[in-house]
Design an enzyme around this catalytic site. Structure first.
Site, PDB file in Angstrom:
ATOM      1  CG  HIS A  12      -2.006   1.066   1.109  1.00 55.17           C
ATOM      2  ND1 HIS A  12      -3.346   0.771   0.990  1.00 55.17           N
ATOM      3  CD2 HIS A  12      -1.924   2.421   1.080  1.00 55.17           C
ATOM      4  CE1 HIS A  12      -4.044   1.897   0.910  1.00 55.17           C
ATOM      5  NE2 HIS A  12      -3.194   2.917   0.971  1.00 55.17           N
ATOM      6  CG  LEU A  15       4.287   6.359  -8.731  1.00 60.02           C
ATOM      7  CD1 LEU A  15       4.515   5.189  -9.691  1.00 60.02           C
ATOM      8  CD2 LEU A  15       3.861   7.581  -9.535  1.00 60.02           C
ATOM      9  CG  ASP A  16      -0.555   9.474  -6.997  1.00 54.99           C
ATOM     10  OD1 ASP A  16      -0.489   8.689  -6.034  1.00 54.99           O
ATOM     11  OD2 ASP A  16      -1.530   9.515  -7.769  1.00 54.99           O
ATOM     12  CB  SER A 141      -9.198  10.424  -7.580  1.00 55.96           C
ATOM     13  OG  SER A 141      -7.822  10.127  -7.487  1.00 55.96           O
ATOM     14  N   GLY A 170      -9.710   8.400  -1.873  1.00 56.92           N
ATOM     15  CA  GLY A 170     -10.196   9.766  -1.779  1.00 56.92           C
ATOM     16  C   GLY A 170     -11.218   9.920  -0.667  1.00 56.92           C
ATOM     17  CG  HIS A 197      -7.889   3.853  -0.071  1.00 56.78           C
ATOM     18  ND1 HIS A 197      -7.302   3.361  -1.216  1.00 56.78           N
ATOM     19  CD2 HIS A 197      -6.927   4.537   0.605  1.00 56.78           C
ATOM     20  CE1 HIS A 197      -6.024   3.734  -1.228  1.00 56.78           C
ATOM     21  NE2 HIS A 197      -5.770   4.444  -0.137  1.00 56.78           N
ATOM     22  CD  GLU A 200      -7.643   6.491   5.143  1.00 62.56           C
ATOM     23  OE1 GLU A 200      -6.576   7.071   5.385  1.00 62.56           O
ATOM     24  OE2 GLU A 200      -8.032   6.238   3.981  1.00 62.56           O
ATOM     25  CG  HIS A 221      -5.882   3.205   5.191  1.00 67.40           C
ATOM     26  ND1 HIS A 221      -4.638   3.507   5.721  1.00 67.40           N
ATOM     27  CD2 HIS A 221      -5.950   3.815   3.983  1.00 67.40           C
ATOM     28  CE1 HIS A 221      -3.982   4.275   4.868  1.00 67.40           C
ATOM     29  NE2 HIS A 221      -4.754   4.466   3.800  1.00 67.40           N
ATOM     30  CG  ASP A 279       0.281   8.993   0.659  1.00 74.35           C
ATOM     31  OD1 ASP A 279       0.169   8.831  -0.567  1.00 74.35           O
ATOM     32  OD2 ASP A 279      -0.673   8.911   1.456  1.00 74.35           O
TER      33      ASP A 279
END
EC number: 3.5.4.4
Length: 333
Positions: A12, A15-16, A141, A170, A197, A200, A221, A279
């Site tokens: 998890h 990349l961005d 997203s 998102g 996702h 969360e 998550h 991230d």
């Protein structure tokens, strides 16, 4: 705390959400993009979490500077390549990099399919250079709405043989999974794996929905699963993995403290939960920190940390033969 006889994975990892501060500075200068600071030291507070954010949406704003400098497809290719270099530096044997092509394309109206191709090229070059094994997960997203997610899905499907799975990320509260049923039907028809996702920002019902309606094989998550014992039973019995991201969940105020994190409970319950970063560049952490600092602070024993490491490969989107080959490669090293 990392068992060097076992493959080290991060499944998890956005990349961005892992664009180096130095790269943001370089690309900002290259494309004459106004940045909030002109030196690395003064830029870092704008692009990296330096204290706990009040909520997930506030945390996500830290990501925006990284994509604001993606003014060309070559820039996208560069950050993809650097993601693999970072994985190699962290000692990762296997990484699943997820990215939202629409998010990466947005600031400079890049062609979304071109972004997908650039990321594929950069990751392939990085794997060939650094010897890390990687797979790509496409993200829709959800915050941008159903139509924008359809554009992302179409761009990803144009390169379906190079994409392993589909994810939805998102604003979980504002854009529930029920809006994206047809998107995930197409992804499953393409033979992709599914991770979502969920749990969360929203509660256990979001996780149930991801599994029952979207076909999730893993949950990103998933911290709210701890509120529903029947759900934890189901996750364990059906071998649906949870991609835990300890530091991230504290920084987004999803969990109050590491001591309160449910990862230990998940492992005690037999859930296939793993340790991941989320991230890294935005958080200022790496996978080593998650194993050596965050996991012990979350109350995990040495054996539980080892089990989480085992789980990372167990729930990876690899075939049994690929997992076996990776285990043998590490054992022989």
């Amino acid at each position: 705390m990392i068992d060097i006889t076992l493959p080290l994975t991060d499944i998890h990892r956005h990349l961005d959400g892992n664009i180096r501060a130095q790269t943001i500075l370089d690309l900002g200068r290259q494309f004459n993009i106004a940045l909030p600071a002109q030196t690395l030291e003064t830029l870092i507070p704008h692009v990296q979490v330096t204290s706990t954010e009040p909520d997930l949406v506030s945390f996500l704003t830290k990501l925006d500077w990284g994509v604001k400098v993606l003014a060309s497809l070559d820039a996208c290719r560069r950050v993809a390549f650097e993601n693999i270099e970072d994985a190699a530096r962290n000692g990762l044997h296997y990484v699943e990099l997820r990215f939202s092509p629409g998010y990466m394309a947005m600031a400079h109206q890049l062609p979304i399919a071109g972004v997908v191709e650039a990321v594929i090229d950069g990751v392939r070059d990085g794997c060939n250079t650094f010897g890390v094994e990687a797979r790509l997960i496409g993200i829709m997203s959800r915050t941008f709405g159903e139509a924008a997610c359809l554009q992302e899905l179409d761009a990803l499907l144009a390169h379906r043989e190079n994409i392993t799975a589909l994810d939805l990320a998102g604003d979980e509260l504002g854009f529930p999974g029920s809006l994206f049923l047809s998107h995930f039907n197409r992804a499953r028809d393409a033979g992709w794996h599914i991770t979502v996702h969920a749990g969360e920002a929203a509660g256990p019902e979001s996780i149930w929905q991801a599994i029952r309606e979207l076909g999730a094989e893993r949950i990103g998550h998933g911290v709210k699963a701890v509120e529903d014992r029947a759900l934890m039973d189901f996750l364990a019995q059906q071998r649906i993995g949870i991609e835990s991201c300890l530091t991230s969940n504290i920084q987004t105020s999803t969990v109050a403290s590491l001591a309160d994190h449910p990862l230990k409970t998940f492992l005690e319950h037999g859930v296939l939960a793993s340790l991941n970063t989320d991230d890294p560049a935005v958080q200022g952490v790496d996978i080593i920190h998650e194993y050596h600092v965050a996991a012990p602070a979350a109350g995990l024993s040495r054996e539980q940390i080892r089990q989480a490491q085992i789980n990372g490969l167990e729930i990876a989107f690899l075939s049994d033969s690929e997992k076996r080959a990776l285990r043998e490669k590490v054992a022989e090293a």
